[in-house]
Scaffold this active site. Structure first.
Site, PDB file in Angstrom:
ATOM      1  N   LYS A  97      30.569 -50.189 -28.536  1.00 46.42           N
ATOM      2  CA  LYS A  97      31.115 -50.254 -27.181  1.00 46.42           C
ATOM      3  C   LYS A  97      31.060 -51.694 -26.680  1.00 46.42           C
ATOM      4  O   LYS A  97      29.979 -52.203 -26.370  1.00 46.42           O
ATOM      5  CB  LYS A  97      30.325 -49.332 -26.249  1.00 46.42           C
ATOM      6  CG  LYS A  97      30.515 -47.857 -26.537  1.00 46.42           C
ATOM      7  CD  LYS A  97      29.784 -46.995 -25.529  1.00 46.42           C
ATOM      8  CE  LYS A  97      28.290 -46.996 -25.770  1.00 46.42           C
ATOM      9  NZ  LYS A  97      27.595 -46.015 -24.909  1.00 46.42           N
ATOM     10  N   ARG A 104      22.276 -56.896 -27.336  1.00 45.89           N
ATOM     11  CA  ARG A 104      21.010 -56.624 -28.018  1.00 45.89           C
ATOM     12  C   ARG A 104      20.530 -57.824 -28.825  1.00 45.89           C
ATOM     13  O   ARG A 104      19.653 -57.716 -29.684  1.00 45.89           O
ATOM     14  CB  ARG A 104      21.157 -55.394 -28.912  1.00 45.89           C
ATOM     15  CG  ARG A 104      21.592 -54.169 -28.123  1.00 45.89           C
ATOM     16  CD  ARG A 104      21.584 -52.903 -28.927  1.00 45.89           C
ATOM     17  NE  ARG A 104      20.234 -52.432 -29.214  1.00 45.89           N
ATOM     18  CZ  ARG A 104      19.954 -51.261 -29.786  1.00 45.89           C
ATOM     19  NH1 ARG A 104      20.954 -50.439 -30.100  1.00 45.89           N
ATOM     20  NH2 ARG A 104      18.709 -50.907 -30.025  1.00 45.89           N
ATOM     21  N   ASP A 169      42.558 -44.867 -34.721  1.00 49.84           N
ATOM     22  CA  ASP A 169      41.439 -45.263 -35.576  1.00 49.84           C
ATOM     23  C   ASP A 169      41.938 -45.963 -36.835  1.00 49.84           C
ATOM     24  O   ASP A 169      41.420 -47.016 -37.225  1.00 49.84           O
ATOM     25  CB  ASP A 169      40.623 -44.033 -35.978  1.00 49.84           C
ATOM     26  CG  ASP A 169      39.810 -43.469 -34.832  1.00 49.84           C
ATOM     27  OD1 ASP A 169      39.280 -44.261 -34.043  1.00 49.84           O
ATOM     28  OD2 ASP A 169      39.698 -42.237 -34.725  1.00 49.84           O
TER      29      ASP A 169
END
EC number: 2.8.3.21
Length: 405
Positions: A97, A104, A169
């Site tokens: 996302k 992080r 996708d």
């Protein structure tokens, strides 16, 4: 760099690709690299395996030829192991996302500190930057189709419909593959890596461009299809014969002339509405568009698919029977090209699936293993980058890695 045990084949032999992502989009990019000979490492969560594994059959296709690494890449020694792996990696693909990796602590700059030549492909629904309202949202196939204007163009006049199976996708994954290869070419030339921001909705915006151009440059939006027929052009789309369905494309001067003779509309040729040299019949703008459809429907309904295919082949009109899945295996073209093949899964079962595409003449792709189990290659991969048995067991004991039982 020593490579993991695998046969040497394909145009990408010797390339190391690592990907982190679940389901289809990001992993499809990795799958293409693996089928073309690259050494591809699939990173999975330690506690939870990729959700694709719950499917009974598809994963055996989508995860073939891969090396499975189960590692917590965001925490402590797991992060260190991941960054060490990046030192010997050519291309890293992550699907998440928005800027999840950067949030992080794994930024492009951190990765380039460990490997200045690294090509990084970020694949997300809405991109790495933009507005807070969208950038961090989750996205799957239908989300990208809906947000891009692609979905609204598909379906029938009565209702829009997503294009399945999972079109966004696969388009996005293939975009990641081609973009990463383009970036790798430049990185090898300059010694400087690249970061690629692939937003699934932008991929589908680009793929849906054909009709949108009329809106962006004139305010006209193309209507959706009616019963599978092309919204713009007569003689194009899905049609019913006496014994089933075909698709056809009535395109070209001689094709239109000869087809009109067959369906009883030769008298319209050379009129102001269908002048000599007409290559396409506009369904809406041409006043005879509805009549062309009516006559064509009647002619096709009176003939079998075999009769239509034979006649259209004589007229050089493109057409094809709408095949059912059971018909694929016995179709002579499929058989001649071995479009469907089979291989052994890791547990010894036979798996039948589409073969590798496209077909490289001099350096063909190859299926050399089925889908690996969760953590199957963790130990081998960590040893490859310098970890000892004790190092690996310590990672496992801390819950930062998983090895095959």
């Amino acid at each position: 760099m020593d490579h993991l045990p695998m046969p040497k084949f394909g145009p990408l032999a010797g390339l190391r690709v690592v990907f982190s992502g679940i389901e289809i989009a990001g992993p499809f990019a990795g799958q293409m690299f693996a089928e073309w000979g690259a050494e591809v490492i699939w990173i999975e969560n330690v506690a939870w395996a990729d959700t694709i594994r719950v499917q009974p059959n598809y994963p055996q296709l989508s995860r073939r030829n891969l090396h499975a690494l189960s590692l917590n890449i965001f925490k402590d020694e797991g992060r260190e192991a991941f960054l060490k792996l990046m030192e010997t990696t050519d291309i890293f693909i992550e699907a998440s996302k928005g800027p999840a990796f950067a949030r992080r602590g794994i930024t492009d700059e951190v990765l380039w500190q460990h490997n200045p030549k690294l090509v990084i492909a970020h694949l997300s629904g809405f991109g790495q930057y933009g507005t807070e309202e969208y950038t961090n949202l989750p996205a799957y196939n239908t989300i990208a189709q809906a947000f891009s204007g692609y979905l609204i163009q598909n379906g029938d006049v009565d209702q829009p419909m997503p294009a399945f199976p999972y079109t966004a996708d696969y388009f996005s994954g293939l975009t990641a593959t081609t973009a990463a290869l383009a970036a790798l070419h430049k990185a090898r030339e300059t010694g400087k890596g690249e970061s690629i921001d692939i937003a699934m909705y932008e991929v589908m915006l680009r793929m849906g461009q054909y009709f949108m151009m009329d809106y962006f440059n004139g305010g006209e939006m193309c209507p959706r299809m009616s019963k599978g027929k092309d919204p713009y052009y007569a003689g194009c789309g899905l049609y019913k014969c006496a014994d089933g369905y075909i698709v056809m494309e009535l395109v070209g001067i001689t094709q239109i002339e000869e087809c009109f003779k067959d369906i009883g509309l030769a008298h319209l040729l050379g009129t102001p509405e269908i002048p000599e040299g007409t290559q396409l019949i506009h369904r809406i703008e041409c006043p005879y568009g509805p009549l062309v459809e009516e006559k064509l429907d009647a002619w096709l309904a009176a003939h079998t698919i075999a009769e239509v295919k034979e006649r259209f082949a004589e007229l050089n009109i493109a057409c094809a029977k709408v095949l059912t899945v059971p018909e694929l295996e016995s179709n002579p073209q499929y058989v001649a090209r071995e479009s469907i093949t089979q291989w052994q899964t890791m547990d010894g079962r036979t798996c039948k699936r589409p073969n590798i595409m496209p077909k490289f003449k001099n350096n063909p792709g190859q299926i050399w293993r089925g889908m690996p189990s969760h953590g199957m290659d963790t130990a081998a991969i960590l040893k490859n980058i310098g970890y000892s048995e004790n190092d690996i067991q310590e990672l496992v004991s801390k819950g930062l890695a998983k090895v095959e039982d």
